[in-house]
Design an enzyme around this catalytic site. Structure first.
Site: not given
Length: 511
Positions: A230, A451, A479
């Site tokens: 991320s 996602d 995610h």
């Protein structure tokens, strides 16, 4: 990458699935000792790390698990201001799990789990088993980036101040609500400046990348082997741009496109969360849903519930579950498909007047502890985000962003992180938004089609910006791909990190 709800934002959750994958081909540069690397910026050599027992790990509420006995913790002193390398220092907290074998140790593998603002020390301590295959050959290493938790974590008021801020309602979307949010945000930023003013100019991603090169040197690794998730993908991309010759085997999972504007980021994430929300409802109805017998019915019930919460929040102990907290709870559960059954149950209970499960989801998301204190995550996020951009949107731009976001999703639409950056007490820079990694070793970017927080299109875009990157696509929900449990993704990533096998061009893994 956290998604803004009111004026703050949410972290990287990490997901689950399985399948088989495309073949791999090619070999990465050798990251073992002996390969060339340069000394860290501003210093001929970094200070070493004194490793010892981990004495202050955050234990999840109700957990009886015993921490891995091989965990080691330490601190590394780095310059607060790299323009003054001999001036004031800041201690960066680190954690290490030595390689367990079998097989020859490759070196260290440094992780950043996202945010920005997530504690790598606490996350790594809880995630040891998830990386068991990699731990056979690597020392697993993570850290609290500057401005996070143990590393001069940014603080913005007391636990009660944070309670007030994170519980703000976002509905109805009118001038009265916007005025309340702005006033609360102004108060929040004043508290940030009061409690953490001296560190605020120095917590951005560029400085964190400089810190990582100091870590690499202190760990004794000629090249940095890195696994970023991320927001950690932006940190890895910035590192690869600043120190291309020091890049070892690097995986960037759930990629952020650092070039997007705050408005573009908000609209892309709003679309991503709305798509994940509709996927949740469709799956719920297919399985036999407590929330309604059709997607339309379930969606309407949730909308009615949220509107009701604005007027009549649910009492949960000595606290109130507001619409703002309930919306946060829904967003939190959308990060992982594994959370969908719990979300269904939590909403069903909420409809019946019991908000305990939704409050639990919201607290997990915001870092609130049972004693009323908070981790620094909700404070670290805006501190790092706003230093990483020179954008300071005006009211007209914020209103335009909010109106566009609300058309995408009445539940998740808002003005995004631009709301707080406009009021942030220190200026930002666009340096962390410009990446290329020219001259680095091969980088693997892993992007998921479902996602919500880092939409798929950011994967190909980051891959194109990083001239040395290869894209691996995950067709599933959630995610983050590696921690989804998908055997294809894990096999491809492990083959690269352990054996240097780069995924084939356009490789993909089905859900």
């Amino acid at each position: 990458m956290r998604r803004a709800l009111t004026t703050v934002a949410l972290t990287a959750g990490l997901t689950i699935s399985l399948a088989a994958c495309g073949t791999s081909t090619g070999t990465s540069g050798d990251p073992t000792p002996g390969s060339s690397g340069s000394t860290p910026a501003g210093s001929a050599a970094s200070d070493k790390i004194a490793w010892g027992a981990c004495t202050d790990l955050a234990v999840p509420e109700g957990s009886t698990a015993t921490p891995d006995a091989t965990l080691q913790c330490g601190k590394l002193a780095v310059p607060l201001d790299y323009n003054k390398p001999d001036g004031e220092t800041i201690d960066v907290a680190m954690i290490r799990i030595p390689a367990k074998g079998p097989g020859q140790r490759i070196g260290s593998l440094v992780f950043n789990f996202g945010g920005p603002g997530a504690s790598g020390v606490d996350t790594m301590a809880r995630a040891v088993k998830a990386f068991g295959t990699l731990n056979a050959r690597y020392d697993l290493v993570s850290f609290d980036p500057r401005g996070v938790q143990r590393s001069r974590g940014v603080v913005c008021g007391t636990g009660k101040d944070m309670d007030t801020y994170v519980s703000l309602d976002t509905l109805p979307a009118n001038d009265k609500t916007r005025a309340k949010v702005r006033a609360a945000t102004e108060q929040f930023t004043r508290l940030c400046e009061k409690d953490s003013g001296p560190v605020l100019p120095y917590v951005g991603t560029v400085n964190a990348a400089m810190d990582m090169d100091r870590m690499r040197d202190a760990l004794g690794d000629p090249k940095l082997n890195y696994f970023g998730m991320s927001y950690g993908t932006q940190l890895g991309a910035v590192y690869a741009t600043k120190f291309p010759k020091n890049v070892g085997r690097t995986v960037l999972d759930a990629p952020l496109d650092p070039s997007v504007t705050l408005e573009q980021r908000t609209l892309a994430q709003t679309k991503g969360f709305q798509q994940a929300y509709m996927s949740f409802l469709k799956d719920c109805v297919t399985q036999g849903c407590e929330l309604g017998d059709s997607v339309e019915t379930a969606d309407r019930k949730i909308e009615d519930f949220m509107n009701k919460m604005v007027v009549s929040p649910l009492q949960v102990g000595d606290r109130q579950l507001t619409q703002g907290l309930a919306s946060t709870a829904v967003a939190a559960a959308l990060y992982s498909q594994l959370s969908w059954p719990f979300l269904e149950s939590a909403l069903s209970s909420g409809f019946k007047g019991d908000g305990g499960a939704l409050m639990y989801l919201a607290d997990t998301y915001t870092g609130r502890r049972s004693d009323g204190s908070y981790s620094t995550e909700m404070s670290s996020f805006p501190a790092i985000t706003c230093v990483d951009t020179a954008e300071r949107p005006g009211r007209e731009e914020l209103l335009r962003t909010e109106e566009a976001a609300l058309k995408i999703s009445p539940l998740f639409g808002n003005a995004g992180a631009g709301s707080i950056c406009t009021l942030w007490p220190v200026p930002g820079s666009n340096e962390a938004r410009k990446v290329n990694a020219k001259g680095s070793g091969p980088i693997v970017v892993v992007a998921g089609k479902g996602d919500p927080a880092t939409p798929y299109q950011w994967g190909p875009r980051l891959t194109a910006q990083l001239k040395t990157a290869t894209l691996l696509t995950y067709e599933g929900e959630g995610h983050g791909a590696y921690l989804s449990g998908n055997k294809c993704i894990q096999g491809a990533v492990n083959a690269y990190l352990i054996d240097g096998k780069i995924p084939a061009k356009d490789a993909s893994c089905p859900a």
